[in-house]
Structures are given as C-alpha cells and as structure tokens.
Design a protein around this motif. Structure first.
Motif, PDB file in Angstrom:
ATOM      1  N   LYS A 142       6.120   6.822   4.816  1.00 49.83           N
ATOM      2  CA  LYS A 142       5.230   7.799   4.684  1.00 49.83           C
ATOM      3  C   LYS A 142       3.841   7.529   3.907  1.00 49.83           C
ATOM      4  O   LYS A 142       3.124   8.403   3.977  1.00 49.83           O
ATOM      5  CB  LYS A 142       6.081   8.854   3.726  1.00 49.83           C
ATOM      6  N   THR A 143       3.814   6.550   3.425  1.00 52.64           N
ATOM      7  CA  THR A 143       2.716   6.292   2.545  1.00 52.64           C
ATOM      8  C   THR A 143       1.720   5.034   3.137  1.00 52.64           C
ATOM      9  O   THR A 143       2.142   4.560   4.114  1.00 52.64           O
ATOM     10  CB  THR A 143       2.836   5.846   1.158  1.00 52.64           C
ATOM     11  N   HIS A 144       0.501   5.197   2.681  1.00 56.00           N
ATOM     12  CA  HIS A 144      -0.488   4.365   3.281  1.00 56.00           C
ATOM     13  C   HIS A 144      -0.173   2.830   3.023  1.00 56.00           C
ATOM     14  O   HIS A 144      -0.317   1.975   3.688  1.00 56.00           O
ATOM     15  CB  HIS A 144      -2.130   4.584   2.737  1.00 56.00           C
ATOM     16  N   LEU A 147       2.496   1.782   5.340  1.00 59.08           N
ATOM     17  CA  LEU A 147       1.847   1.297   6.679  1.00 59.08           C
ATOM     18  C   LEU A 147       1.226   0.073   6.491  1.00 59.08           C
ATOM     19  O   LEU A 147       1.178  -0.946   7.484  1.00 59.08           O
ATOM     20  CB  LEU A 147       0.960   2.488   6.913  1.00 59.08           C
ATOM     21  N   LYS A 148       0.510  -0.341   5.435  1.00 57.64           N
ATOM     22  CA  LYS A 148      -0.143  -1.548   5.241  1.00 57.64           C
ATOM     23  C   LYS A 148       0.891  -2.719   5.177  1.00 57.64           C
ATOM     24  O   LYS A 148       0.823  -3.966   5.725  1.00 57.64           O
ATOM     25  CB  LYS A 148      -0.806  -1.556   3.847  1.00 57.64           C
ATOM     26  N   SER A 151       2.243  -3.286   8.613  1.00 60.48           N
ATOM     27  CA  SER A 151       1.111  -3.911   9.225  1.00 60.48           C
ATOM     28  C   SER A 151       1.063  -5.439   9.052  1.00 60.48           C
ATOM     29  O   SER A 151       0.858  -6.052  10.055  1.00 60.48           O
ATOM     30  CB  SER A 151      -0.083  -3.337   9.179  1.00 60.48           C
ATOM     31  N   THR A 162      -8.660  -5.381   9.654  1.00 58.70           N
ATOM     32  CA  THR A 162      -8.916  -3.963   9.023  1.00 58.70           C
ATOM     33  C   THR A 162      -9.335  -3.753   7.535  1.00 58.70           C
ATOM     34  O   THR A 162      -9.413  -2.756   7.118  1.00 58.70           O
ATOM     35  CB  THR A 162      -7.801  -3.100   9.242  1.00 58.70           C
ATOM     36  N   ILE A 164      -7.416  -5.119   5.011  1.00 52.13           N
ATOM     37  CA  ILE A 164      -6.301  -5.065   4.005  1.00 52.13           C
ATOM     38  C   ILE A 164      -6.173  -6.841   3.518  1.00 52.13           C
ATOM     39  O   ILE A 164      -6.305  -7.625   4.433  1.00 52.13           O
ATOM     40  CB  ILE A 164      -5.033  -4.793   4.842  1.00 52.13           C
TER      41      ILE A 164
ATOM     42  N   GLU B 131      -0.951   5.597  13.790  1.00 55.91           N
ATOM     43  CA  GLU B 131      -0.798   4.312  12.840  1.00 55.91           C
ATOM     44  C   GLU B 131      -1.987   3.648  12.815  1.00 55.91           C
ATOM     45  O   GLU B 131      -2.633   3.022  12.015  1.00 55.91           O
ATOM     46  CB  GLU B 131       0.588   3.989  12.808  1.00 55.91           C
ATOM     47  N   ILE B 134      -5.571   4.937  11.840  1.00 60.14           N
ATOM     48  CA  ILE B 134      -5.643   5.234  10.404  1.00 60.14           C
ATOM     49  C   ILE B 134      -5.465   4.159   9.437  1.00 60.14           C
ATOM     50  O   ILE B 134      -5.970   4.128   8.123  1.00 60.14           O
ATOM     51  CB  ILE B 134      -5.052   6.345   9.733  1.00 60.14           C
ATOM     52  N   LEU B 135      -4.956   2.895   9.882  1.00 55.61           N
ATOM     53  CA  LEU B 135      -4.566   1.819   9.338  1.00 55.61           C
ATOM     54  C   LEU B 135      -5.882   1.457   8.324  1.00 55.61           C
ATOM     55  O   LEU B 135      -6.759   1.268   8.566  1.00 55.61           O
ATOM     56  CB  LEU B 135      -3.885   0.665  10.032  1.00 55.61           C
ATOM     57  N   GLY B 136      -5.556   1.392   6.886  1.00 55.77           N
ATOM     58  CA  GLY B 136      -6.440   0.777   6.002  1.00 55.77           C
ATOM     59  C   GLY B 136      -7.657   1.339   5.916  1.00 55.77           C
ATOM     60  O   GLY B 136      -8.520   1.129   5.032  1.00 55.77           O
ATOM     61  N   HIS B 137      -7.943   2.822   6.346  1.00 57.34           N
ATOM     62  CA  HIS B 137      -8.995   3.631   5.879  1.00 57.34           C
ATOM     63  C   HIS B 137      -8.602   4.633   4.662  1.00 57.34           C
ATOM     64  O   HIS B 137      -7.554   5.048   4.868  1.00 57.34           O
ATOM     65  CB  HIS B 137      -9.283   4.440   7.116  1.00 57.34           C
ATOM     66  N   ALA B 140      -7.298   7.985   4.902  1.00 53.98           N
ATOM     67  CA  ALA B 140      -5.772   8.325   5.146  1.00 53.98           C
ATOM     68  C   ALA B 140      -5.081   9.097   3.939  1.00 53.98           C
ATOM     69  O   ALA B 140      -3.924   9.560   4.151  1.00 53.98           O
ATOM     70  CB  ALA B 140      -4.986   7.324   5.790  1.00 53.98           C
ATOM     71  N   VAL B 144       0.285   9.522   3.239  1.00 53.11           N
ATOM     72  CA  VAL B 144      -0.309   9.924   4.645  1.00 53.11           C
ATOM     73  C   VAL B 144       0.270  11.204   4.977  1.00 53.11           C
ATOM     74  O   VAL B 144       1.486  11.368   5.375  1.00 53.11           O
ATOM     75  CB  VAL B 144      -0.067   8.691   5.581  1.00 53.11           C
ATOM     76  N   LYS B 185     -10.630   4.065  16.809  1.00 54.50           N
ATOM     77  CA  LYS B 185     -10.307   3.587  15.497  1.00 54.50           C
ATOM     78  C   LYS B 185     -11.644   3.131  14.872  1.00 54.50           C
ATOM     79  O   LYS B 185     -11.844   3.476  13.790  1.00 54.50           O
ATOM     80  CB  LYS B 185      -9.395   2.377  15.628  1.00 54.50           C
ATOM     81  N   ARG B 189     -13.551   5.162  11.472  1.00 58.93           N
ATOM     82  CA  ARG B 189     -14.094   4.545  10.296  1.00 58.93           C
ATOM     83  C   ARG B 189     -15.811   4.909  10.195  1.00 58.93           C
ATOM     84  O   ARG B 189     -16.426   4.048   9.614  1.00 58.93           O
ATOM     85  CB  ARG B 189     -13.721   3.040  10.543  1.00 58.93           C
TER      86      ARG B 189
END
Ligand SMILES: Nc1ncnc2c1ncn2[C@@H]1O[C@H](COP(=O)(O)OP(=O)(O)OP(=O)(O)O)[C@@H](O)[C@H]1O
Ligand SMILES: [Mg+2]
Lengths: 292, 536
Positions: A142-144, A147-148, A151, A162, A164, B131, B134-137, B140, B144, B185, B189
């Motif tokens: 659920k959290t960013h 997700l990171k 990824s 991106t 990260i 996913e 929005i990754l890394g922005h 988000a 999320v 994407k 951004r």
C-alpha cells in the motif's frame, strides 16, 4: 494441550521473525541464504548479554543489533562489492557456525531468567511478530516505499531511471532483514529454549528460508506457513505431548520438519507450481546491480 | 528565513517535492510556438574516431512535432541521449526556454520536464500499469491512494486519447499499450518535451494510427514532441510539422513537412535515390526442403502460443508469414531454430526429422537463424564484431583445427562480410555494444546469411533499418532465393511480405488463417486476415 499449542506458536514466532525479514530482503532483490548464520549470531550475543546483565530486553536488543551488523556486512559484500549473493551469505553462515561454537559453547547451560509469558504460556513476542507481518504486508502493498522496494527487486535499472536510489533501498532492506534474523535467534535462545547448547538453531534459519520461497513472497502465506511448520517442528521435538506413547525414536521425529521442507520444495518445483512461482518471483532476485 | 532555506535546498540539489514545483514554475506561461529547446553546436566523438554528432544545431518549439530522420548510425540516438542527460557532449550548449542547462544525469532532465521513451521499453512487467506510472513520483504520496492516483492518470489518458487498462499487469499489455504507459508516465511527471526513439517500430498498423492521433492531440496543447524515426517515412509526412535530417553526424537539411515528399526525404537521408520497390526475380522452385506438420509450442508465459501449423517450403521459395507480433510467429521461429521445444507436431528437413535436433546440429545442416531480439539473443554486446561473427564459425573445420581457432581465417572472413554488409564501425575489434541499432542488425545479417546454405529463418530482418538498408536486406533475401535457398520470412510489415514472398501465410492467434500464392494475394484481404478475418 494448551502448553503444546503455546510452544508451537513460539516456534512459529521464530520462523515469522526470520522469515519476514528475509521476505523484505528478497523483495528488494537481495537473497540472503545465510539467515541461519544471522540467527546464530543473534542467539549467541543475545544469550550472553542476558546472562551477564540479567536483562532479557537488553539481550533482545543486542541480538537484533548484531544481526543488523551482519545484514549490513552481507549488503557491503553483495551490493557494494557485487560479490555473488549466495557466496557472501554462505560465507557469513560458515563463519557463524565456527565462531559461535568457539565463543559460546563454554557457556552451555540454562539462562535461569524466565521470560514473561501471557497466562504463563505464550510469549508476547508472538503477537509482535504477527503484527510485524501485517505491517510489512501493508508497507509492500500500500505504500510508495513498498512500491519502490518491489521495483528495485524487479528491475533495478528501471527503478534507477525513475530516480530511485537502488543502493539505499537495498541496504535498508538487508539491514532490516538482518535485524529481524538476529532478533529471531535471540528470541529462540532466550525465550523458547532458555539455554545455550551447541548450534541451537538446528536448521531453523534454513526452514525460514524455504518458507519465504514457498510463500511466493506474500506475507499472509508466510504467516500460514510459519504456523504449520511451528506445529510440525514442535511435534518433532515432543511427539508424546500430542500422541501419548508415540513410538518412533526421537531422532526420526526430529527429521519431520526437514522432511516436510523437502516435500514443500519438491512440490513448488513441479511444472505447474514453477510457472506461478516464476511469475511471483522478484525478477532481479539474486543479481547484483551493476550500473552501466 | 525562507530565502535561506531555499538556498540550503538549492545547495543540496533540492528535495524532490521542491524540485517538481520548480519545474512547474519553470514552465509557467508557455505559449504555443515558443522556442523551448535550443541546441547549439552539439558535438560528440567516441573513442575509435567516430564523430557521432558534428556541430548539430536544433530548435524545438512548443506544440510542434519535430521529426528527426537519418540513416543507421547517423547519430540520432546519440543526440537524443545528450538531450536527455545520458551522455555529455564534447562541445555545444543546450538551452531550455532560453536558460542554459547542463545535465549531470537523466534525473536532471526529468526534473526540468523532459521525458523520454526509449526504443527498448523501460517498464516493470510484473507490476500494474498504474504502479509503473506513479513509481517514484512524489505526487503519489507516502501511502499510495490508489483510487485518487488512478483518477488522475485516467484523466491524463482521456485528455490525450490513450487507452490503457491501468489495473492490468504490464506483461499482459500489447506493445502499443506498453508504449502508451511510458508516455503517460512521462506526462504524469510533468514532461513538456517528449523525446521518442523510433516510437512506431514495434506497433501494429492500428496501434500506430491511434498513437499518431495521440501525438497530434499532445501537440495541440503546449507539449513539444520529438520523434526520431528511421524509416517509416509516410508517418513522418502525415504527422510532423518540421523535419531535421542527419547524415553522418551532421545536419544536412531542415525543412517544413508540407514541402517534403517521400522520395526527397529518402534522398537527403541516404544521399542517393531509393527505390521503394524491389524486383522479384523468377526462380524455378526446387524440391521440398522443409516440411512442418501440425507444429505447436508453448510461450514463456505458459500458454499455447502456436496452435498447430502445417506448411512446406521448397528450394528457391520465400515463404512469408505476415502477422501482428504476439500471434505465435516468435515461437514458430524459435522452434524451427531449435531454441524452443515443440509441444506437438513434427519438423522435417530434407526428409529427416529434426524436431529434436539441437541448434548447433541445425547450423551444421545449413539452417540459418536471424532472431528478432538483436541485443538479447542475436549478439554478445561485450564481444568484438569479429568474435560475434566467429560464433557461427567456430565449429567449422575451415576455421578451427584440433579445437584451436584459426584467427587469421576468421579475421579475413569477418572483414569480408562486414564490408559486404556495410556495417559501419571503426574496425572488426570494435565491441558490438557500440554499434547503432541498425548497424547491429547488419552485423547479425553479415554473420548469418553468408554461412547459410539451405534454409534461412528471418524473423523481422528489417526491423529498425533505414530505407536504404531495408532495400539492401530485401535484395539479399532475393539473392538467397536465387541461390536456391528456402527462406522463411516473418514480418509485421505487410508491404514487405507482399513484395518479396512467393507464398504468403497470414498468422493470427497461433494459426495460419490461410496460405496464399503471391499472385493471388491482395493487400486488403491479407491485411484483414492478419486481424483474424477469414477469407470467404
Ligand atoms: N558508446 C559508443 N562508443 C563508440 N561508438 C559509438 C558509441 N555509441 C555510438 N557509437 C557510434 O556512433 C554512431 C552513431 O550512433 P547512433 O546510435 O547515434 O546512431 P543512430 O542514428 O541512432 O542509428 P540507428 O538508426 O541505427 O539506431 C555510430 O557509428 C555508432 O557506431
Ligand atoms: Mg538509434
């Protein structure tokens, strides 16, 4: 009956703590097959600290801290120096086996400090572990930051592009993984066993590793797996509490959890499972991230 | 106080949130037609003496579609990598809205509102489209809010006409949808300047049309788009406002699209007239060389991708399979080359059953394979050109004795085929990784075609090649045919299949819709069959 169930849950706690740390670790793409080694260090340092200071809490903290140190060391080798992850983790495990034996076997014996137990039966650590599993599950899905992490475990070069910081995230995960491995070891030695004997982990770290693979990297499945293996492990140690007059020799009973592990690993290697498993597996698992 | 804190933030390059606000401020009051990017005297030399960019000037305006053309190795990708901060120019300056910028990494470019879609997709297949977007922005958020994010992304999609199933995993999406994901994407951004490297080379005709429409609707707002297109000239003509043409690292022509014709563009690119047709020679077909019976295969994803195809190829015949990517042709090529197991059926080569023969055994029998994935499968990037060529020679008595390679022979052979196939490189010791996309394809052809004696399996052989090179490859295929080889040509380009093949099989969902002799094939009908329509 209740004491037996409580013991099972405590074994499950050990698998959960070690397993959820490893799960996080693997989700970020770093395989740490040396959980057994982390647990040994956690167990040894936690036990000796508790013995010397008389405080269980300090024992847990020191055990977890040493686990984190070895998690960091694994990170240093496999993330920064880009050593093969299996080689690095196996090195830590083998070192742990030797060093811990040399360091601790002269202290073999009971701790003589009773752990707090709810209703005199079950350590509160169990609930802590369950909550931890839920927290990790929430973070990952659920959290960013979750997700990171995912990824980075799937494709670090995409994550990097991106914006990260792959290295930072992987370090974060291996250190937390190590910390929880150390805590699992300390808990096992201080609370579950309450004594030191030669290599007290007895392969629990390897079972935790198998459970993570079996869980397909999903915390809820890990929870279920840990509970089942908690029962199998405890049954293997004290079968007569469940079935009075159980006839098989103890040595054979002790093999149950490992036989079950082999069966589980065999099942997930069948073609049907392997495909599902292959899809769930973090794609970059086990690969050092080398920037171009 | 706030001035001081801003100073500190600047000192450390700014936190992400601040930086993204910065770019919004930077792009405020953007007017249609304003110059947004100006590059002056961009020069880039690579070790080995290649001048990939030679004092290139470029000017991009808000809301325009500015196509950049050039033959393989002209320096398009290099220029784009410089604009995106992946490479540092040796000389030259870049200005964005009049302000001089220097990019240390792509992140600097992203934060200034430059987005790029690479030729090779940069997405995480196991994650959902949303996913990935929005990754890394920082927008988000820490936790999320999927619904809110989805709404915002959906609005973007609607605005520019992108159709994406946001909840689907990326690996389940088609190439076209994946590309939409990449573009959305970049837009999410806050990109105001979008760089696209060969955006349509992997799209189906229908997807291409939809994509071009979206490009136009983006250009309708202030967003500037720079597509780099190698060879699909009709697209350039239909969609772009202005064209810049590069040759050997230099700008040879800038012109407004409405004043251009296809022939003129091609001539500027290649420096000579290009015929857009090749002549099909008459060759008498010989005996049957390959017979495939009811062949089926399972894809990497585990489903039945090839569902029983039966056909045969004779000497001197080009058998063309026309189809949109992902309909089983990839699996078919791999099974025939021996790198994928057949799940059913039989492959007969000159009357012998080779269903279970290894790739090496097939090579030795005279079967050549041109794979479609030239970086991952077709070559070893870290090897030199010569070593890459040696990969198809090492087992041959002519080039090795007692297990030792005869480097003199190999070098001679490598030099011969590299000049024959016009691979542009400093020399045979250059690493394959340093070749441009089109030149890498030429290298693979140079390795495979001269060593193939009987059957050539060519999977997308002209993908990513410029007009001149495409013509060259098609003529090579026809030469092979004249020598009496059998050829299996797999292509997404219907014109290509129709131009060179003797027999045409449209493929759809793992089956041939029909098998038609070339004389009877009509473009509209075959085109319809590629999308599953049956012949009446
Ligand atoms: N890292 C590198 N080292 C040495 N030479 C390079 C490197 N990258 C590119 N080159 C050379 O620079 C030239 C321009 O390459 P570039 O990739 O920009 O071409 P391109 O216009 O994109 O061509 P294509 O249409 O084939 O993709 C080529 O001759 C290539 O061999
Ligand atoms: Mg290129």
């Amino acid at each position: 009956m209740w004491p037996f169930i409580a013991r099972c849950l405590e074994v499950a706690t050990i698998f959960l703590l070690a397993g959820i740390g490893e799960l996080l670790d693997q989700r970020s793409g770093v395989l740490n097959v040396g959980i057994e080694g982390l647990m040994l260090f956690g167990a040894a340092s936690g036990f000796i600290t508790a013995l010397r200071t008389g405080s269980l809490l300090v024992g847990f903290i020191v055990g977890a801290a040493l686990g984190a140190v070895f998690g960091f060391l694994h990170g240093l080798f496999s993330i920064t120096l880009k050593v093969d992850q299996v080689v690095s983790a196996m090195g830590i495990w083998i070192f742990a086996m030797g060093f811990v034996t040399f360091w601790m076997d002269k202290y073999s014996g009971p701790l003589r400090i009773p752990s707090p137990r709810i209703g005199g039966l079950l350590s509160p650590m169990f609930f802590f572990a369950v909550v931890l599993v839920l927290v990790v599950w929430f973070i990952l899905s659920k959290t960013h930051i979750g997700l990171k992490i995912r990824s980075v475990g799937e494709d670090p070069s995409v994550a990097e592009a991106t914006g990260i910081n792959v290295v930072k995230i992987r370090y974060l995960c291996v250190i937390i993984g190590g910390l929880l491995g150390g805590l699992a070891g300390a808990f096992m030695c201080i609370t579950y066993l309450g004594l030191w004997s030669h290599i007290p982990t007895q392969g629990m770290g390897w079972i935790a590793l198998a459970l993570v693979l079996f869980s397909m990297w999903r915390p809820p499945i890990l929870l279920a797996g840990a509970l089942i293996f908690g029962v199998i492990w405890q049954f293997g140690i004290a079968p007569e509490t469940l079935i009075p007059g159980f006839g098989l020799p103890l040595g054979v009973c002790r093999m149950f959890p490992f036989i079950a592990t082999i069966i589980v690993l065999a099942v997930i290697s069948t073609p049907r499972f392997r495909r599902k498993w292959g899809l769930a597996k973090p794609a970059a698992l086990g690969q050092p991230y080398i920037k171009e | 106080m706030s001035v001081l804190s801003q100073k500190i933030i600047d000192l450390f390059g700014g936190r992400k949130e601040e930086r993204s606000q910065l770019s919004e401020k930077f792009w405020a009051n953007l007017k249609h037609g304003e110059v947004v990017l100006e590059a002056r005297g961009i020069t880039k030399k690579f070790p080995g003496g290649v001048v990939a960019n030679d004092h290139i000037d470029l000017e991009i305006r808000a809301g325009e579609i500015h196509a950049i053309l050039g033959e393989n190795g002209a320096g398009k990708t290099t220029l784009m990598n410089i604009l995106y901060g992946l490479l540092k120019p040796d000389e030259g300056e870049i200005y964005i809205r009049g302000k001089k910028v220097e990019f240390k990494s792509p992140l600097d470019a992203i934060n200034l509102g430059i987005g790029m879609v690479h030729q090779h997709r940069k997405l995480i297949p196991a994650h959902t489209a949303l996913e990935n977007i929005i990754l890394g922005h920082p927008k988000a958020g820490k936790i999320v809010d999927i619904e809110a994010a989805k709404k915002e992304v959906q609005e973007l999609c609607d605005k520019y006409g992108f159709k994406i199933d946001l909840d689907a995993k990326v690996w389940q999406l088609s190439a076209g949808e994946q590309q939409s994901v990449e573009i959305v994407k970049a837009l999410y951004r806050g990109a105001k300047l979008l760089i696209l490297d060969e955006p349509t080379s992997v799209l189906t005709p229908i997807e291409t049309e939809r994509f071009l429409k979206s490009l136009r609707s983006m250009a309708g707002t202030e967003i500037a788009v720079i597509p780099f297109i190698t060879h699909k000239l009709p697209e350039v003509l239909s969609v772009s406002d202005r064209v810049t043409i590069l040759r050997k690292g230099k700008v040879v022509k800038r012109l407004e699209t409405r004043k251009a014709t296809m022939e003129a563009l091609a001539k500027y690119m290649v420096g000579r007239e290009v015929l857009f047709r090749v002549k099909k020679p008459k060759v008498k077909k010989g005996k049957e060389i390959l017979r495939v019976e009811n062949l089926s295969a399972i894809s990497d994803r585990g489903f039945l991708a090839l569902k029983g195809v039966t056909f045969s190829i004779r000497e001197g015949e080009i058998f063309g399979i026309a189809g949109v990517s992902g309909n089983g042709q990839q699996e078919l090529a791999e099974v025939l080359a021996g790198v994928r197991k057949a799940s059913g059926g039989k492959v007969m080569f000159e009357g012998k059953d080779i269903t279970h023969a290894s790739p090496l055994e097939r090579l030795k029998m005279g079967i050549g394979y041109i794979p479609s994935e030239r970086v991952r499968v077709g070559s070893i990037p870290q090897f030199s050109l010569m070593e890459n060529i040696a990969l198809s020679l090492y087992f041959d008595r002519e080039f090795s004795k007692w297990g030792l390679l005869d480097y003199k022979r190999i070098r001679e052979h490598a030099e011969k085929v590299i000049s024959e196939f016009e691979v542009m490189a400093p020399g045979i010791y250059t690493r394959a990784a340093h070749l441009s996309g089109g030149n890498l394809q030429r290298l693979i052809l140079a390795r495979t075609i001269p060593r193939t004696k009987k059957l050539l399996i060519a999977n997308l052989p002209t993908q990513g090649l410029d007009v001149g090179a495409t013509e060259f490859v098609r003529n090579k295929l026809l030469d092979c045919k004249k020598e009496g080889m059998g050829i299996l040509l797999i292509s997404e380009d219907l014109d290509e299949v129709l131009q060179v093949s003797d027999t045409i099989a449209p493929i759809y969902e793992g089956k041939f819709v029909d098998i038609i002799p070339a004389e009877k094939a009509r473009k509209e009908i075959v085109g319809a069959m590629m999308t599953g329509a049956r012949a009446k």
